[in-house]
Design an enzyme around this catalytic site. Structure first.
Site, PDB file in Angstrom:
ATOM      1  N   LEU A  61       0.947  -1.214  -0.106  1.00 41.53           N
ATOM      2  CA  LEU A  61      -0.023  -0.005   0.011  1.00 41.53           C
ATOM      3  C   LEU A  61       0.808   1.150  -0.031  1.00 41.53           C
ATOM      4  O   LEU A  61       1.992   1.283   0.317  1.00 41.53           O
ATOM      5  CB  LEU A  61      -0.806   0.064   1.351  1.00 41.53           C
ATOM      6  CG  LEU A  61      -2.019  -0.842   1.249  1.00 41.53           C
ATOM      7  CD1 LEU A  61      -2.513  -1.348   2.568  1.00 41.53           C
ATOM      8  CD2 LEU A  61      -3.230  -0.124   0.444  1.00 41.53           C
ATOM      9  N   ALA A 114      -4.195 -13.140  11.889  1.00 35.49           N
ATOM     10  CA  ALA A 114      -5.116 -13.964  11.747  1.00 35.49           C
ATOM     11  C   ALA A 114      -4.635 -15.404  11.370  1.00 35.49           C
ATOM     12  O   ALA A 114      -4.366 -15.713  10.354  1.00 35.49           O
ATOM     13  CB  ALA A 114      -6.412 -13.942  10.630  1.00 35.49           C
ATOM     14  N   TYR A 145      -1.217 -23.778   3.030  1.00 36.13           N
ATOM     15  CA  TYR A 145      -1.967 -23.035   4.085  1.00 36.13           C
ATOM     16  C   TYR A 145      -1.278 -23.077   5.681  1.00 36.13           C
ATOM     17  O   TYR A 145      -0.901 -21.999   6.125  1.00 36.13           O
ATOM     18  CB  TYR A 145      -3.348 -23.511   4.342  1.00 36.13           C
ATOM     19  CG  TYR A 145      -4.161 -22.725   5.056  1.00 36.13           C
ATOM     20  CD1 TYR A 145      -4.639 -21.447   4.815  1.00 36.13           C
ATOM     21  CD2 TYR A 145      -4.943 -23.386   6.333  1.00 36.13           C
ATOM     22  CE1 TYR A 145      -5.567 -20.614   5.640  1.00 36.13           C
ATOM     23  CE2 TYR A 145      -5.824 -22.507   7.071  1.00 36.13           C
ATOM     24  CZ  TYR A 145      -6.177 -21.148   6.802  1.00 36.13           C
ATOM     25  OH  TYR A 145      -6.882 -20.417   7.744  1.00 36.13           O
ATOM     26  N   ARG A 186     -16.660 -26.241   2.970  1.00 41.54           N
ATOM     27  CA  ARG A 186     -16.552 -26.571   4.634  1.00 41.54           C
ATOM     28  C   ARG A 186     -17.593 -27.514   4.698  1.00 41.54           C
ATOM     29  O   ARG A 186     -18.703 -27.459   4.169  1.00 41.54           O
ATOM     30  CB  ARG A 186     -16.663 -25.472   5.164  1.00 41.54           C
ATOM     31  CG  ARG A 186     -15.130 -24.740   5.247  1.00 41.54           C
ATOM     32  CD  ARG A 186     -14.992 -23.705   6.437  1.00 41.54           C
ATOM     33  NE  ARG A 186     -13.854 -22.934   6.649  1.00 41.54           N
ATOM     34  CZ  ARG A 186     -13.822 -21.765   6.074  1.00 41.54           C
ATOM     35  NH1 ARG A 186     -14.622 -21.341   5.395  1.00 41.54           N
ATOM     36  NH2 ARG A 186     -12.677 -21.188   6.149  1.00 41.54           N
TER      37      ARG A 186
HETATM   38  N1  UDP Z   1     -16.035 -32.936   5.949  1.00 39.11           N
HETATM   39  C1  UDP Z   1     -17.032 -33.873   5.565  1.00 39.11           C
HETATM   40  N2  UDP Z   1     -17.647 -33.733   4.740  1.00 39.11           N
HETATM   41  C2  UDP Z   1     -17.885 -32.531   3.870  1.00 39.11           C
HETATM   42  C3  UDP Z   1     -16.955 -31.753   4.232  1.00 39.11           C
HETATM   43  C4  UDP Z   1     -15.897 -31.816   5.353  1.00 39.11           C
HETATM   44  O1  UDP Z   1     -17.115 -34.944   6.282  1.00 39.11           O
HETATM   45  O2  UDP Z   1     -18.593 -32.251   3.050  1.00 39.11           O
HETATM   46  C5  UDP Z   1     -15.305 -33.265   6.959  1.00 39.11           C
HETATM   47  C6  UDP Z   1     -13.664 -32.851   6.717  1.00 39.11           C
HETATM   48  O3  UDP Z   1     -13.065 -34.001   5.988  1.00 39.11           O
HETATM   49  C7  UDP Z   1     -13.000 -32.763   8.076  1.00 39.11           C
HETATM   50  C8  UDP Z   1     -14.142 -31.900   8.707  1.00 39.11           C
HETATM   51  O4  UDP Z   1     -15.484 -32.419   8.268  1.00 39.11           O
HETATM   52  O5  UDP Z   1     -12.680 -33.716   8.723  1.00 39.11           O
HETATM   53  C9  UDP Z   1     -13.968 -30.291   8.737  1.00 39.11           C
HETATM   54  O6  UDP Z   1     -13.747 -29.965   7.522  1.00 39.11           O
HETATM   55  P1  UDP Z   1     -13.783 -28.343   7.029  1.00 39.11           P
HETATM   56  O7  UDP Z   1     -13.430 -28.426   5.480  1.00 39.11           O
HETATM   57  O8  UDP Z   1     -14.983 -27.873   7.233  1.00 39.11           O
HETATM   58  O9  UDP Z   1     -12.869 -27.749   7.730  1.00 39.11           O
HETATM   59  P2  UDP Z   1     -11.207 -28.128   8.439  1.00 39.11           P
HETATM   60  O10 UDP Z   1     -11.523 -28.182   9.772  1.00 39.11           O
HETATM   61  O11 UDP Z   1     -10.774 -29.592   7.627  1.00 39.11           O
HETATM   62  O12 UDP Z   1     -10.280 -27.177   8.165  1.00 39.11           O
END
Ligand code: UDP
Length: 311
Positions: A61, A114, A145, A186
């Site tokens: 910036l 964050a 990440y 998610r």
């Molecule tokens: N998960 C799942 N079904 C979905 C999406 C995610 O069972 O449709 C599982 C994923 O494998 C993980 C948990 O839910 O064990 C949380 O996943 P998310 O992607 O929300 O976030 P993370 O905590 O893994 O960053």
């Protein structure tokens, strides 16, 4: 105070902007719209204390930019999103963090980074305290990440030690609520979308892995305190809800609330998917007098209401 919120158009950033404005502060929102959606800030556009700059945080910036507090939230954050934008993710958390730290140094601003529960990897210590160093695969699919967030933390602590910068690191655990992107992949949004469209709920693995879900209004209250409290320079603080449940439990909770009877279908567990995750929030309770107050059932109902009205 005048605040810069990077990633301010995103799910968490837009709620943080709401809270800062409600407390009388000015908000400059910086976002390249790679994952955030403009409709998250539609309601703020007419507020004279709010402004929006469309820019990638990896572009420095202008020097004349003067702010009191920087909240650096810009980064893809859901596993499918960051894996589809691995370089952008790494650069936002490393180069972007560096440029924003330089800005904070030149403005003598408070800097809030964050970070994430992902820096604990697949944790061998449970629940996770800030003192735990983590168990991370540095070359795995999640490393773009979690390793870039770890590098971001190292950048921040270098500025604290070398320049005495007034910086704070927050490790954000799973968060949900209105304004999530229904397509972000998610688990909460996937299940809600599946229930709303009468499709089976997709469970990865056997669904025995655990997570702890924090409602967004609780989370941003914690972020607000991290940005405004004194005497927490250089502190690393977990923010999340310690109520832990399995992914199967989450599916059952949502089915119970909605009365849905969709089947469950089981898919392979993604690589390096953490088995257990739950924050120890003793430090946040002590330093910030902060504790989440929204129960999972209440938070899920509010989130379902939002999506029911959105589509
Ligand atoms: N998960 C799942 N079904 C979905 C999406 C995610 O069972 O449709 C599982 C994923 O494998 C993980 C948990 O839910 O064990 C949380 O996943 P998310 O992607 O929300 O976030 P993370 O905590 O893994 O960053």
């Amino acid at each position: 105070m005048k605040c810069l919120v990077t990633g301010g158009v995103g799910f968490i950033g837009s709620h943080l902007s709401d809270l800062l404005l409600a407390n009388g502060h000015e908000v400059i929102c910086l976002d390249d719209l790679s994952t955030g959606r403009l409709k998250n800030i539609d309601h703020l556009r007419s507020n004279p204390k709010f402004s929006f700059i469309k820019q990638d945080c990896t572009i420095p910036l202008s020097h004349k930019f003067q702010v009191d507090t920087i909240f650096h939230l810009a980064s893809p954050a859901s596993p499918p999103k960051y894996q589809s934008m691995p370089l952008e993710t790494m650069l936002a958390n490393t180069l972007g963090t560096y440029y924003l730290l330089e800005l904070a140094k030149s403005c003598n601003a408070v800097f809030v980074f964050a970070s994430t529960s992902e820096i604990y990897g697949d944790p061998q210590e449970h629940p996770q305290k800030e003192t735990y160093w983590g168990h991370v695969n540095p070359v795995g699919e999640r490393s773009c990440y979690n390793e870039s967030k770890r590098a971001g933390e190292a950048f921040v602590m270098t500025y604290v030690r070398k320049y005495g910068l007034n910086a704070r690191i927050m490790r954000i655990f799973n968060t949900y609520g209105p304004r999530m992107d229904i397509d972000d992949g998610r688990v909460v949004t996937n299940f809600i979308k599946q229930i709303m469209t009468d499709r089976p709920l997709t469970i990865n693995g056997r669904g025995e892995q655990t997570r702890s879900f924090c409602y967004v209004s609780d989370l941003v209250e914690g972020i607000f305190r991290i940005g405004t409290y004194e005497k927490i320079e250089g502190e690393v603080i977990n923010l999340g809800n310690p109520e832990e449940l399995t992914i199967l439990d989450l599916a059952n909770r949502l089915q119970k609330i909605t009365g849905s009877r969709e089947k469950l279908v089981f898919a392979a567990l993604p690589t390096d998917d953490p088995v257990r995750r739950r924050p120890d929030i003793g430090k946040a309770a002590l330093l910030l007098k902060w504790n989440p107050v929204i129960s999972l059932d209440v938070g899920l109902r509010k989130t379902l209401d939002y999506f029911a009205n959105e589509v």
